[in-house]
Motif scaffolding. Structure first.
Motif, PDB file in Angstrom:
ATOM      1  N   THR A  20       0.999   0.743   9.074  1.00  0.00           N
ATOM      2  CA  THR A  20       2.158   1.632   9.122  1.00  0.00           C
ATOM      3  C   THR A  20       2.866   1.557  10.483  1.00  0.00           C
ATOM      4  O   THR A  20       4.092   1.703  10.565  1.00  0.00           O
ATOM      5  CB  THR A  20       1.742   3.078   8.832  1.00  0.00           C
ATOM      6  OG1 THR A  20       0.666   3.452   9.725  1.00  0.00           O
ATOM      7  CG2 THR A  20       1.270   3.236   7.393  1.00  0.00           C
ATOM      8  N   ARG A  41       0.090  -1.034  -1.439  1.00  0.00           N
ATOM      9  CA  ARG A  41       1.344  -0.341  -1.130  1.00  0.00           C
ATOM     10  C   ARG A  41       1.416   1.002  -1.864  1.00  0.00           C
ATOM     11  O   ARG A  41       1.895   2.004  -1.304  1.00  0.00           O
ATOM     12  CB  ARG A  41       2.528  -1.219  -1.514  1.00  0.00           C
ATOM     13  CG  ARG A  41       2.635  -2.502  -0.695  1.00  0.00           C
ATOM     14  CD  ARG A  41       3.732  -3.404  -1.217  1.00  0.00           C
ATOM     15  NE  ARG A  41       5.045  -2.780  -1.079  1.00  0.00           N
ATOM     16  CZ  ARG A  41       6.134  -3.199  -1.719  1.00  0.00           C
ATOM     17  NH1 ARG A  41       6.063  -4.227  -2.572  1.00  0.00           N
ATOM     18  NH2 ARG A  41       7.291  -2.590  -1.539  1.00  0.00           N
ATOM     19  N   ILE A  47      -4.801   1.210   8.102  1.00  0.00           N
ATOM     20  CA  ILE A  47      -3.569   1.713   7.511  1.00  0.00           C
ATOM     21  C   ILE A  47      -2.752   2.526   8.515  1.00  0.00           C
ATOM     22  O   ILE A  47      -1.544   2.363   8.651  1.00  0.00           O
ATOM     23  CB  ILE A  47      -3.845   2.550   6.253  1.00  0.00           C
ATOM     24  CG1 ILE A  47      -4.685   1.742   5.248  1.00  0.00           C
ATOM     25  CG2 ILE A  47      -2.532   3.019   5.634  1.00  0.00           C
ATOM     26  CD1 ILE A  47      -4.046   0.454   4.818  1.00  0.00           C
ATOM     27  N   THR A  48      -3.404   3.450   9.232  1.00  0.00           N
ATOM     28  CA  THR A  48      -2.698   4.302  10.192  1.00  0.00           C
ATOM     29  C   THR A  48      -3.365   4.231  11.557  1.00  0.00           C
ATOM     30  O   THR A  48      -4.503   3.805  11.694  1.00  0.00           O
ATOM     31  CB  THR A  48      -2.673   5.752   9.714  1.00  0.00           C
ATOM     32  OG1 THR A  48      -4.026   6.221   9.542  1.00  0.00           O
ATOM     33  CG2 THR A  48      -1.916   5.883   8.416  1.00  0.00           C
ATOM     34  N   HIS A  56      -0.290   8.559   2.277  1.00  0.00           N
ATOM     35  CA  HIS A  56       0.324   8.825   3.581  1.00  0.00           C
ATOM     36  C   HIS A  56       1.835   9.066   3.499  1.00  0.00           C
ATOM     37  O   HIS A  56       2.457   9.374   4.514  1.00  0.00           O
ATOM     38  CB  HIS A  56       0.062   7.646   4.529  1.00  0.00           C
ATOM     39  CG  HIS A  56      -1.399   7.318   4.668  1.00  0.00           C
ATOM     40  ND1 HIS A  56      -2.264   8.050   5.470  1.00  0.00           N
ATOM     41  CD2 HIS A  56      -2.160   6.350   4.086  1.00  0.00           C
ATOM     42  CE1 HIS A  56      -3.474   7.541   5.400  1.00  0.00           C
ATOM     43  NE2 HIS A  56      -3.441   6.503   4.558  1.00  0.00           N
ATOM     44  N   VAL A  68       4.163   6.939   3.101  1.00  0.00           N
ATOM     45  CA  VAL A  68       4.884   5.901   3.841  1.00  0.00           C
ATOM     46  C   VAL A  68       5.076   4.685   2.938  1.00  0.00           C
ATOM     47  O   VAL A  68       4.126   4.220   2.285  1.00  0.00           O
ATOM     48  CB  VAL A  68       4.117   5.488   5.115  1.00  0.00           C
ATOM     49  CG1 VAL A  68       4.870   4.381   5.854  1.00  0.00           C
ATOM     50  CG2 VAL A  68       3.897   6.693   6.022  1.00  0.00           C
ATOM     51  N   LYS A  69       6.310   4.192   2.897  1.00  0.00           N
ATOM     52  CA  LYS A  69       6.582   2.973   2.129  1.00  0.00           C
ATOM     53  C   LYS A  69       6.445   1.771   3.053  1.00  0.00           C
ATOM     54  O   LYS A  69       7.114   1.693   4.091  1.00  0.00           O
ATOM     55  CB  LYS A  69       7.991   3.014   1.537  1.00  0.00           C
ATOM     56  CG  LYS A  69       8.194   4.095   0.493  1.00  0.00           C
ATOM     57  CD  LYS A  69       9.603   4.062  -0.071  1.00  0.00           C
ATOM     58  CE  LYS A  69       9.853   2.825  -0.888  1.00  0.00           C
ATOM     59  NZ  LYS A  69      11.191   2.846  -1.556  1.00  0.00           N
ATOM     60  N   VAL A  70       5.562   0.872   2.682  1.00  0.00           N
ATOM     61  CA  VAL A  70       5.408  -0.372   3.445  1.00  0.00           C
ATOM     62  C   VAL A  70       5.878  -1.526   2.560  1.00  0.00           C
ATOM     63  O   VAL A  70       5.696  -1.511   1.344  1.00  0.00           O
ATOM     64  CB  VAL A  70       3.946  -0.604   3.894  1.00  0.00           C
ATOM     65  CG1 VAL A  70       3.544   0.437   4.914  1.00  0.00           C
ATOM     66  CG2 VAL A  70       3.000  -0.615   2.711  1.00  0.00           C
ATOM     67  N   GLY A 114       4.986  -1.502  10.356  1.00  0.00           N
ATOM     68  CA  GLY A 114       6.143  -1.229   9.502  1.00  0.00           C
ATOM     69  C   GLY A 114       7.196  -0.421  10.230  1.00  0.00           C
ATOM     70  O   GLY A 114       8.406  -0.697  10.119  1.00  0.00           O
ATOM     71  N   ALA A 115       6.770   0.582  10.990  1.00  0.00           N
ATOM     72  CA  ALA A 115       7.710   1.420  11.742  1.00  0.00           C
ATOM     73  C   ALA A 115       8.412   0.605  12.821  1.00  0.00           C
ATOM     74  O   ALA A 115       9.624   0.758  13.049  1.00  0.00           O
ATOM     75  CB  ALA A 115       6.965   2.608  12.356  1.00  0.00           C
ATOM     76  N   ASP A 147       5.910  -6.202   5.872  1.00  0.00           N
ATOM     77  CA  ASP A 147       5.014  -5.480   6.782  1.00  0.00           C
ATOM     78  C   ASP A 147       3.594  -5.994   6.632  1.00  0.00           C
ATOM     79  O   ASP A 147       2.875  -6.171   7.627  1.00  0.00           O
ATOM     80  CB  ASP A 147       5.060  -3.978   6.497  1.00  0.00           C
ATOM     81  CG  ASP A 147       6.441  -3.375   6.729  1.00  0.00           C
ATOM     82  OD1 ASP A 147       7.216  -3.964   7.510  1.00  0.00           O
ATOM     83  OD2 ASP A 147       6.738  -2.331   6.106  1.00  0.00           O
ATOM     84  N   VAL A 188      -0.910   3.493  -0.041  1.00  0.00           N
ATOM     85  CA  VAL A 188      -0.355   3.972   1.229  1.00  0.00           C
ATOM     86  C   VAL A 188       0.735   5.013   0.966  1.00  0.00           C
ATOM     87  O   VAL A 188       0.827   6.033   1.666  1.00  0.00           O
ATOM     88  CB  VAL A 188       0.209   2.789   2.042  1.00  0.00           C
ATOM     89  CG1 VAL A 188       0.950   3.285   3.280  1.00  0.00           C
ATOM     90  CG2 VAL A 188      -0.910   1.835   2.453  1.00  0.00           C
TER      91      VAL A 188
END
Length: 382
Positions: free
Chosen positions: A271, A197, A381-382, A204, A206-208, A274-275, A212, A200
């Motif tokens: 991610t 986490r 991850i992405t 990036h 982004v908080k996961v 997560g979104a 997630d 990431v």
């Protein structure tokens, strides 16, 4: 046979009247009469064993009045304390004819016996001959205790049930009633998750969340062990395997739990999952989900870890065949290379429909799920 049956009927009527009036001696007499009638029936049928039993009960019934006095004590009054109510047969007949509770009659006879004159005075409505009714009298026998509980209605407020909760209640009741739930637990090592986490977020922006990560691992485990990516068809009465890995995530709203769907969870990145979860949860709480966003799915996840719940059992969401209950991550002492060490461990429990998958399938799926957390360096991850 008819004579004995008619006699039993009359005895039962008299016994009910005696119980209603709390007449100890009359009740004891009816008890002995019932036993004697059974003994006569046993003697007529040549049932020596039953006849012996009945004779023993007759012997014990002779002591019934003293036992019953302890349960059917007087309804109150300083003059008779905890003694049994004593009444003349003629007085009992008068009270029964006027449907008067014997416990309300004031006794004037010797040793507290209710006489016929007392009964006649009570029937005439003389205030001095009747005690005031006792409200909510405490129970004195098991039978009274049951009746006492029924008559003491507790105050309450009816709460309107939202249609969403009604649907949930109906579906989950059907699930528990129809689907044979089987359960399997596993402890998952979260040692690498905090580092993942942090990476990431640093790489990036982004908080996961841990949830997630759970959704990501669930999707990959279902692709590896598709036996749990299945459901039960109530129409064909057969298990069916789903083509896509569409994972439902339970979201708490004011109207109840709803399970929006993360489609293609086996191929999406961390991610992206997560979104999707954030967007679906927001729409669920606003009541803006479209039917295709919460109807269907091949597997469900219910996570109570954020509330501090360490483990629980989740009910399968039909027609799906399995659901994962996720608990909180807690520090546990484990052995690492023979030495004690502390690790963050998360307990999960999978509920499966035994018609769809067996315990072996659950065990293989849990192993694949836990293995995902040991190879986070391979995650998309992405």
């Amino acid at each position: 046979d008819g004579t004995v049956q008619r006699a039993c009927h009359f005895v039962a009527v008299d016994a009910m009247r005696a119980v209603r009036q709390r007449d100890v001696r009359a009740m004891a007499a009816q008890m002995r009469a019932v036993v004697r009638l059974n003994a006569l029936g046993a003697a007529r049928d040549g049932d020596a064993g039953n006849m012996t039993t009945m004779m023993m009960m007759i012997s014990k019934a002779r002591g019934a009045p003293s036992t019953m006095r302890r349960s059917y004590a007087s309804a109150g009054g300083a003059d008779d304390g905890a003694r049994a109510i004593r009444i003349w047969p003629s007085a009992r007949a008068v009270l029964a004819a006027h449907d008067i509770d014997v416990s309300r009659v004031v006794a004037s006879g010797k040793h507290g016996i209710i006489t016929k004159e007392d009964a006649l005075a009570a029937a005439a409505g003389t205030s001095a001959s009747l005690r005031a009714p006792i409200a909510d009298e405490p129970p004195q026998t098991l039978l009274d205790d049951y009746a006492f509980g029924l008559t003491r209605a507790q105050t309450h407020e009816d709460v309107a049930v939202h249609k969403v909760r009604k649907v949930i209640a109906s579906r989950l009741s059907e699930s528990k009633r129809e689907a044979p739930h089987a359960y399997a637990d596993a402890d998952v090592d979260l040692s690498d998750i905090e580092g993942l986490r942090a990476r990431v977020l640093a790489d990036h922006g982004v908080k996961v969340s841990v949830n997630d990560c759970v959704m990501y691992a669930v999707g990959r485990a279902l692709r590896e062990v598709p036996a749990l990516n299945a459901g039960w068809d109530a129409t064909t009465m057969a298990a069916k395997s789903f083509d896509g890995v569409d994972v439902c995530v339970a979201v708490a709203t004011e109207d109840g739990l709803i399970t929006p769907i993360v489609t293609g969870a086996d191929v999406k990145s961390l991610t992206a999952i997560g979104a999707d979860v954030k967007a679906l949860a927001k729409k669920a709480r606003e009541g803006a989900l479209k039917p295709h966003e919460f109807m269907g799915g091949s597997f469900s996840v219910s996570n109570l870890g954020m509330f501090g719940v360490e483990s629980f059992s989740a009910i399968i969401n039909p027609p799906q065949g399995a659901i994962l209950a996720v608990g909180a991550g807690v520090d546990k002492v484990v052995l690492v290379d023979g030495a004690p060490a502390t690790k963050k461990v998360m307990t999960v429990r999978v509920s499966t429909d035994r018609r769809v998958a067996d315990e072996g399938d659950s065990a293989r799926w849990l192993a694949a799920f836990a293995d995902q957390f040991r190879k986070t360096d391979q995650w998309a991850i992405t």
